[in-house]
Design a protein around this motif. Structure first.
Motif, PDB file in Angstrom:
ATOM      1  N   LEU A  46       0.433  -1.131   0.143  1.00 63.96           N
ATOM      2  CA  LEU A  46       0.117   0.192  -0.011  1.00 63.96           C
ATOM      3  C   LEU A  46       0.769   1.947   0.240  1.00 63.96           C
ATOM      4  O   LEU A  46       0.285   2.036   0.100  1.00 63.96           O
ATOM      5  N   GLY A  47       2.010   0.909   0.596  1.00 56.78           N
ATOM      6  CA  GLY A  47       3.160   2.462   0.220  1.00 56.78           C
ATOM      7  C   GLY A  47       2.691   3.307   1.724  1.00 56.78           C
ATOM      8  O   GLY A  47       2.897   3.777   1.515  1.00 56.78           O
ATOM      9  N   ASP A  71      -0.776   7.670   1.150  1.00 58.36           N
ATOM     10  CA  ASP A  71      -1.746   7.975   1.460  1.00 58.36           C
ATOM     11  C   ASP A  71      -1.388   5.982   0.932  1.00 58.36           C
ATOM     12  O   ASP A  71      -1.263   5.901   0.023  1.00 58.36           O
ATOM     13  N   PRO A  72      -2.713   5.162   0.867  1.00 59.79           N
ATOM     14  CA  PRO A  72      -2.565   3.823   0.237  1.00 59.79           C
ATOM     15  C   PRO A  72      -2.654   3.994  -0.942  1.00 59.79           C
ATOM     16  O   PRO A  72      -3.072   4.735  -1.757  1.00 59.79           O
ATOM     17  N   GLU A  73      -1.998   3.458  -1.940  1.00 61.87           N
ATOM     18  CA  GLU A  73      -1.881   2.982  -3.240  1.00 61.87           C
ATOM     19  C   GLU A  73      -2.083   1.191  -3.249  1.00 61.87           C
ATOM     20  O   GLU A  73      -1.471   0.429  -2.648  1.00 61.87           O
ATOM     21  N   ALA A  74      -3.064   0.709  -4.819  1.00 62.95           N
ATOM     22  CA  ALA A  74      -3.129  -0.428  -5.093  1.00 62.95           C
ATOM     23  C   ALA A  74      -2.045  -0.952  -5.970  1.00 62.95           C
ATOM     24  O   ALA A  74      -1.726  -1.111  -6.591  1.00 62.95           O
ATOM     25  N   LYS A  75      -0.436  -1.138  -4.755  1.00 64.76           N
ATOM     26  CA  LYS A  75       0.568  -1.315  -5.537  1.00 64.76           C
ATOM     27  C   LYS A  75       0.677  -2.729  -5.853  1.00 64.76           C
ATOM     28  O   LYS A  75       1.284  -3.574  -6.966  1.00 64.76           O
ATOM     29  N   GLY A  85      -7.913  -2.798  -6.583  1.00 66.29           N
ATOM     30  CA  GLY A  85      -7.869  -1.632  -6.014  1.00 66.29           C
ATOM     31  C   GLY A  85      -8.102  -1.340  -4.354  1.00 66.29           C
ATOM     32  O   GLY A  85      -8.315  -2.441  -4.228  1.00 66.29           O
TER      33      GLY A  85
END
Length: 125
Positions: A52-53, A85-89, A93
């Motif tokens: 998620l970073g 901030d969460p990212e869909a890595k 989604g």
């Protein structure tokens, strides 16, 4: 290990699996396996950084060991985002769900009973 990440509004972060094919599209708690030499919480923080970073702060554990296939168990903790901030890595989604909308996504069968346990923990607080 799984993180039931909640925000300041009491919403829960759901992550949509990208793989393997038989689980792709299902929703789960972010997290993953413990690497050799790691403890559960170190692994959970690392997995959330990779997937998620974000840097999470781990709180209360929800339930005990939740059985999975092939003898694996899932352990879940309530967590908050300390940084990022969460990212869909690694997921298709991400979605923030309020407690009254947790059933709007197709949770993976292994995660579904934990969703209800998380709701019980968060709603009583």
């Amino acid at each position: 290990m799984g993180a039931a990440i909640v925000d300041g509004s009491g919403r829960l972060l759901a992550a949509q699996r990208a793989e393997p094919p038989e689980l792709a599209g299902g929703w789960e708690f972010p997290g993953g396996k413990v690497d050799p030499g790691e403890d559960d919480l170190t692994a959970l923080v690392r997995e959330c950084q990779e997937e998620l970073g974000v840097l999470i702060e781990v709180g209360e554990r929800v339930g005990g060991d939740w059985p999975l296939s092939e003898g694996y168990v899932l352990r879940v903790w309530i967590a908050t985002i300390a940084q990022g901030d969460p990212e869909a890595k690694e997921h298709l989604g991400l979605r923030w769900l309020s407690m009254d909308r947790l059933d709007e996504v197709a949770w993976l069968p292994a995660d579904l009973p934990i969703v209800h346990a998380v709701r019980d923990v968060l709603v009583k607080d």
